[in-house]
Scaffold this active site. Structure first.
Site, PDB file in Angstrom:
ATOM      1  N   HIS A   1      43.282   6.047 -41.672  1.00  0.00           N
ATOM      2  CA  HIS A   1      42.121   6.205 -42.548  1.00  0.00           C
ATOM      3  C   HIS A   1      41.042   7.029 -41.853  1.00  0.00           C
ATOM      4  CE1 HIS A   1      43.101   2.306 -44.974  1.00  0.00           C
ATOM      5  NE2 HIS A   1      43.722   3.359 -45.445  1.00  0.00           N
TER       6      HIS A   1
ATOM      7  N   TYR B   1      39.829  -3.873 -47.435  1.00  0.00           N
ATOM      8  CA  TYR B   1      40.915  -4.841 -47.452  1.00  0.00           C
ATOM      9  C   TYR B   1      40.509  -6.185 -46.867  1.00  0.00           C
ATOM     10  CZ  TYR B   1      43.908  -0.869 -48.530  1.00  0.00           C
ATOM     11  OH  TYR B   1      44.471   0.223 -49.120  1.00  0.00           O
TER      12      TYR B   1
ATOM     13  N   HIS C   1      53.539   1.534 -51.706  1.00  0.00           N
ATOM     14  CA  HIS C   1      52.134   1.555 -51.291  1.00  0.00           C
ATOM     15  C   HIS C   1      51.525   0.160 -51.304  1.00  0.00           C
ATOM     16  CE1 HIS C   1      49.368   4.682 -50.031  1.00  0.00           C
ATOM     17  NE2 HIS C   1      48.382   3.994 -50.569  1.00  0.00           N
TER      18      HIS C   1
ATOM     19  N   LYS D   1      49.065  12.283 -43.646  1.00  0.00           N
ATOM     20  CA  LYS D   1      48.284  12.906 -44.716  1.00  0.00           C
ATOM     21  C   LYS D   1      47.137  13.716 -44.136  1.00  0.00           C
ATOM     22  CE  LYS D   1      45.918  11.616 -49.024  1.00  0.00           C
ATOM     23  NZ  LYS D   1      45.516  10.467 -49.885  1.00  0.00           N
TER      24      LYS D   1
ATOM     25  N   ARG E   1      51.811  -1.175 -47.940  1.00  0.00           N
ATOM     26  CA  ARG E   1      50.734  -0.627 -47.090  1.00  0.00           C
ATOM     27  C   ARG E   1      49.438  -1.402 -47.318  1.00  0.00           C
ATOM     28  NH1 ARG E   1      49.088   4.182 -44.368  1.00  0.00           N
ATOM     29  NH2 ARG E   1      47.060   4.983 -45.041  1.00  0.00           N
TER      30      ARG E   1
ATOM     31  N   ARG F   1      53.122   5.396 -44.999  1.00  0.00           N
ATOM     32  CA  ARG F   1      53.359   5.893 -46.340  1.00  0.00           C
ATOM     33  C   ARG F   1      54.844   6.253 -46.467  1.00  0.00           C
ATOM     34  NH1 ARG F   1      48.684   8.456 -44.352  1.00  0.00           N
ATOM     35  NH2 ARG F   1      46.788   7.974 -45.529  1.00  0.00           N
TER      36      ARG F   1
END
Length: 284
Positions: free
Chosen positions: A260, A269, A234, A170, A237, A144
């Site tokens: 994640h 994805y 993003h 995060k 990413r 990120r």
């Protein structure tokens, strides 16, 4: 007289301030800023303390929101989270959040996946070596923006093939991210400051990059490459996650690299486009 165009300010209430403070405790700095902004805007709209908010207030506020559906949905989830927390902690008399259901959204992830050719055009079109390396790092690691800006040389370790970055990401989670050999060499070439606190990718003055500077650089690179104006860091990413899995990377490896919490988030994805480290699966 103050301008009538000024946005209304949220009334100050000590009980609300304490609730918001405890609800935001231990969240990341960017999350705290964004969530508190949403809450203050909500309080300004209803014009009353949280303890007096009714289901009708919440519904009226949600109906008044403008902008993209995803943004409205995010704001609603923020307020519902606060109300639920307040009721659970007995700081609010009741939780009126269930009065407004979070709307389901069409999954438009596939619209934000760049092809590998588009990514190459975006990166290779950048003539400044520092900014080109910055773009390549974003794509080759899936970091990120805030994570990229925070990595220092003390967080890096050389490996036989490339290197690794220890990232504080995060949600206050730590993870180790692999850096492909080709990208590692570019990072080393950029280094002019030998101090451990020196940034992995420096700004134009040698100091740490700012989130805004990275955002602007990505936007300019995307425009040069003829890509949609919506492209952001993003999207790189997203591209990393999709291209890694398209090229055979195990989903759990990609999950770990991206940080994640749920494997289901990562495997979204794998369906975005037909088709264990980034150096093996990406064409850099």
């Amino acid at each position: 007289m103050p301008s009538t165009d000024e946005a209304p300010k949220a009334p100050q209430n000590s009980a609300d301030n304490l609730l918001i403070k405890t609800w935001l405790h231990n969240r990341g700095a960017n999350t705290r800023r964004a969530y508190e902004s949403d809450v203050r805007a909500f309080l300004a709209h209803v014009g009353k303390p949280l303890a007096q908010v009714t289901a009708a207030d919440l519904q009226s506020w949600y109906d008044s929101l403008t902008g993209a559906d995803a943004t409205r949905r995010r704001k609603l989830m923020v307020i519902k989270s606060l109300l639920s927390y307040g009721a659970a902690m007995e700081m609010l008399p009741r939780d009126v959040g269930p009065a407004v259901r979070v709307p389901k959204m069409r999954d438009s992830l596939h619209e934000r996946i760049l092809t590998q050719e588009q990514v190459r055009d975006l990166i290779d079109g950048e003539t400044d070596p520092r900014r080109r390396t910055m773009l390549r790092v974003l794509y080759a690691t899936g970091l990120r923006i805030s994570e990229l800006c925070a990595v220092r040389w003390k967080d890096l370790k050389r490996r036989q093939q490339g290197g690794v970055a220890h990232v504080f990401g995060k949600g206050g989670k730590n993870r180790t991210v692999e850096i492909p050999a080709k990208v590692w060499k570019e990072i080393v070439t950029l280094r002019v400051d030998s101090r451990p606190e020196a940034p992995m990718v420096p700004g134009h003055d040698g100091g740490p990059l700012s989130v805004d500077a990275v955002h602007r650089s990505v936007k300019r690179a995307a425009k040069r490459a003829g890509l949609p104006s919506q492209v952001s860091a993003h999207w790189l990413r997203h591209a990393y996650a999709s291209h890694m899995q398209d090229n055979g990377a195990p989903a759990h490896v990609v999950q770990q690299q991206l940080g994640h919490t749920s494997l289901a988030t990562t495997t979204r994805y794998s369906h975005a486009r037909e088709g264990a480290g980034a150096g093996k699966f990406l064409d850099l």
